[in-house]
Scaffold this motif. Structure first.
Motif, PDB file in Angstrom:
ATOM      1  N   THR A   5      25.579  15.639  48.009  1.00 17.11           N
ATOM      2  CA  THR A   5      25.362  16.087  46.634  1.00 17.11           C
ATOM      3  C   THR A   5      25.481  17.611  46.605  1.00 17.11           C
ATOM      4  O   THR A   5      25.441  18.257  47.665  1.00 17.11           O
ATOM      5  N   PRO A   6      25.588  18.206  45.422  1.00  9.24           N
ATOM      6  CA  PRO A   6      25.670  19.679  45.358  1.00  9.24           C
ATOM      7  C   PRO A   6      24.434  20.373  45.941  1.00  9.24           C
ATOM      8  O   PRO A   6      24.481  21.571  46.213  1.00  9.24           O
ATOM      9  N   LEU A   7      23.345  19.620  46.144  1.00 10.88           N
ATOM     10  CA  LEU A   7      22.108  20.225  46.653  1.00 10.88           C
ATOM     11  C   LEU A   7      21.900  19.977  48.152  1.00 10.88           C
ATOM     12  O   LEU A   7      20.841  20.297  48.696  1.00 10.88           O
ATOM     13  N   HIS A   8      22.925  19.453  48.822  1.00  4.07           N
ATOM     14  CA  HIS A   8      22.766  19.051  50.223  1.00  4.07           C
ATOM     15  C   HIS A   8      22.287  20.198  51.118  1.00  4.07           C
ATOM     16  O   HIS A   8      21.326  20.048  51.882  1.00  4.07           O
ATOM     17  N   ALA A   9      22.943  21.335  51.009  1.00  6.88           N
ATOM     18  CA  ALA A   9      22.573  22.479  51.868  1.00  6.88           C
ATOM     19  C   ALA A   9      21.150  22.950  51.563  1.00  6.88           C
ATOM     20  O   ALA A   9      20.413  23.359  52.470  1.00  6.88           O
ATOM     21  N   LEU A  10      20.762  22.861  50.299  1.00  6.55           N
ATOM     22  CA  LEU A  10      19.394  23.246  49.919  1.00  6.55           C
ATOM     23  C   LEU A  10      18.373  22.323  50.584  1.00  6.55           C
ATOM     24  O   LEU A  10      17.346  22.777  51.095  1.00  6.55           O
ATOM     25  N   HIS A  11      18.645  21.029  50.609  1.00  7.06           N
ATOM     26  CA  HIS A  11      17.734  20.086  51.275  1.00  7.06           C
ATOM     27  C   HIS A  11      17.552  20.462  52.746  1.00  7.06           C
ATOM     28  O   HIS A  11      16.431  20.465  53.262  1.00  7.06           O
ATOM     29  N   LEU A  12      18.667  20.763  53.411  1.00  8.28           N
ATOM     30  CA  LEU A  12      18.597  21.118  54.833  1.00  8.28           C
ATOM     31  C   LEU A  12      17.763  22.378  55.013  1.00  8.28           C
ATOM     32  O   LEU A  12      16.931  22.451  55.922  1.00  8.28           O
TER      33      LEU A  12
END
Lengths: 379, 120
Positions: free
Chosen positions: A10-17
């Motif tokens: 999702t567009p938020l993938h890096a934020l989750h990591l």
């Protein structure tokens, strides 16, 4: 097990990591199941303050009438769902489901009247099939487009409204199932007052390129914590809400699932637009004839969680089958195990004592009213 | 003597009795535990049998018997408060004491350094 390298982000993938999320494969996406706080704290925080969920894996579909008249799109969609779409006012949203010819449920969805078009939100695992199904059914009357350039987040909990009002948008006047367009952090978003937790809250569709910015700003608020799929599941279970693929699927009819409230009067027997959707014969007949099994809430009497798939019996020796648990686990707000499942109609009354088979034991459970927690929607 | 299994149990062995629990690594992976089911004293298990069950909010997991033996004592404290397993997995939150059929079999298990390498 899905190969991690083929999972979508999702567009938020890096934020989750960067937030330290533990990621798992879910419906073809690499998704956060929990953050460092853990499922228990995430769940309780959502009920006490506000939790932020990435639900960008879900499908966002625009249905635009070729005639320019929203009524044409509404009537076309009514051929696929047993929902009063024509009567859905502009800026309002309604829960519904696609049915198949046998009266089973293909998927459940949200339907929004956006004035000149309909906006649908469907489940991630079903979205490609849903798109094809909608194009088949509505393609002659409408242009059907899956939006792939938008994120979707949910802000849920008693502080959600105050947080949004404090940061950007005057959402105080919005009521449950209202949908409005508003600027968040100078980004034009589509906001609905709805969710999947039993709490007051909002689902917010954001252009993908601005999603990290808006989400980060929300997370900076002291009342907001990121929440993973683990707590999303326990929250919706306590709220008595169905998970597609577990509690409802092509083998369950809406009446068996206890979802007849989502079939408005106009589409029921004697309604002005009764039937006309796949499986209507069976579904309309079930309004008068009843069903042989019903979805119910289940409260295990002990502390042991009873999970989906556990068989239910009328007796403590496992001799008389009574149904099956479809989802279950531990409810942190209830502070005990909660479950739901299908039971034969004769056992569906609240308070009925049944027995769930767990690891070879027959654990007593009581049929219980849903939801397990008090819903706090702003009606 | 402290030993470990690749299934993330630890054993503190004193003579022919092993005190058994799950490792810090396992407790971290499982997340917040909400339910623990222990075997009954007197039950016998072979190495690899499911001897106990732990449940988080989301899922149930087996705890395996690390060696052949008989359960001689269980830790009621973690049944009463499963969160103890998250807060002190390699201390107060032991699961059961196992009278070993063959104490020498413990030599084949991992030592602390080898286990640390295994989960690294």
């Amino acid at each position: 097990m899905e190969d991690v390298s083929t999972l979508k982000h999702t567009p938020l993938h890096a934020l989750h990591l960067s937030l330290g999320a533990r990621m798992v494969p879910f419906a073809g996406y690499d998704m956060p199941v929990q953050y460092p706080e853990g499922v228990l704290k995430e769940h309780l925080h959502t009920r006490a303050a506000a939790g932020l969920f990435d639900v960008s894996h879900m499908g966002q579909i625009v249905v635009r009438p070729k005639s320019g008249k929203i009524e044409d799109a509404a009537l076309a969609l009514e051929k696929l769902v047993p929902v009063d779409v024509l009567g859905l006012a502009e800026g309002r949203q309604r829960y519904g489901f696609f049915t198949n010819a046998a009266g089973g449920i293909l998927d459940d969805l949200m339907i929004v009247n956006r004035g000149d078009h309909l906006f649908l939100v469907v489940n991630a695992a079903c979205k490609e099939a849903d798109l094809a199904h909608i194009e088949d059914g509505l393609g002659s009357a409408c242009d059907v487009t899956m939006l792939t350039d938008r994120a979707l987040i949910a802000l849920q909990g008693p502080r959600a409204g105050a947080v949004l009002c404090e940061l950007w948008a005057d959402v105080a006047s919005m009521r449950f199932m209202d949908v409005a367009e508003a600027d968040l952090h100078d980004v034009s978003c589509i906001i609905s007052r709805s969710g999947y937790t039993g709490e007051d809250g909002f689902e917010i569709s954001i252009p993908a390129d601005a999603a990290v910015d808006v989400t980060q700003r929300l997370l900076e608020h002291p009342d907001v914590l990121p929440i993973g799929l683990g707590a999303r599941d326990s929250l919706r279970l306590e709220a008595g809400l169905c998970l597609y693929g577990s509690d409802i699927d092509t083998s369950t009819s809406p009446i068996e699932a206890g979802l007849e409230w989502a079939i408005q009067k106009s589409r029921r027997p004697q309604g002005e637009r009764a039937g006309g959707f796949p499986g209507a014969d069976r579904i309309l007949a079930e309004f008068s004839d009843g069903v042989s099994r019903r979805r119910v809430g289940l409260r295990p009497e002990g502390r042991a969680p009873v999970r989906g798939g556990a068989p239910l019996f009328a007796d403590a020796e496992g001799k008389t089958p009574a149904g099956t648990v479809t989802s279950g686990g531990f409810g942190p707000s209830v502070d005990g195990p909660v479950a739901m499942g299908y039971v034969d109609a004769e056992h569906a009354e609240s308070g009925t004592r049944l027995f769930a088979e767990v690891r070879g034991k027959y654990l007593p459970v009581a049929v219980a009213a849903l939801p397990f927690i008090k819903q706090t929607y702003k009606r | 003597m402290l030993k470990f299994t690749e299934e993330h149990e630890w054993l503190k062995i004193d003579g022919d009795v092993a005190t058994v629990g799950i490792t810090e690594h396992a407790a971290g992976q499982l997340g917040d535990l909400v339910f623990v089911e222990l075997p009954e004293a007197g039950a016998t298990f072979s190495k690899g049998d499911s001897a106990a069950t732990v449940e988080s909010v989301k899922a149930a997991s087996d705890v395996y018997c690390p060696l052949d033996g008989e359960i001689v004592e269980i830790n009621q404290a973690i049944v009463d408060d499963p969160s103890l397993v998250n807060s002190d997995p390699q201390g107060a939150a032991w699961f059961f004491k196992l009278k070993l059929s063959d104490p020498d079999a413990a030599n084949a298990l991992l030592d602390e350094a080898a286990y640390k390498e295994f989960v690294a």
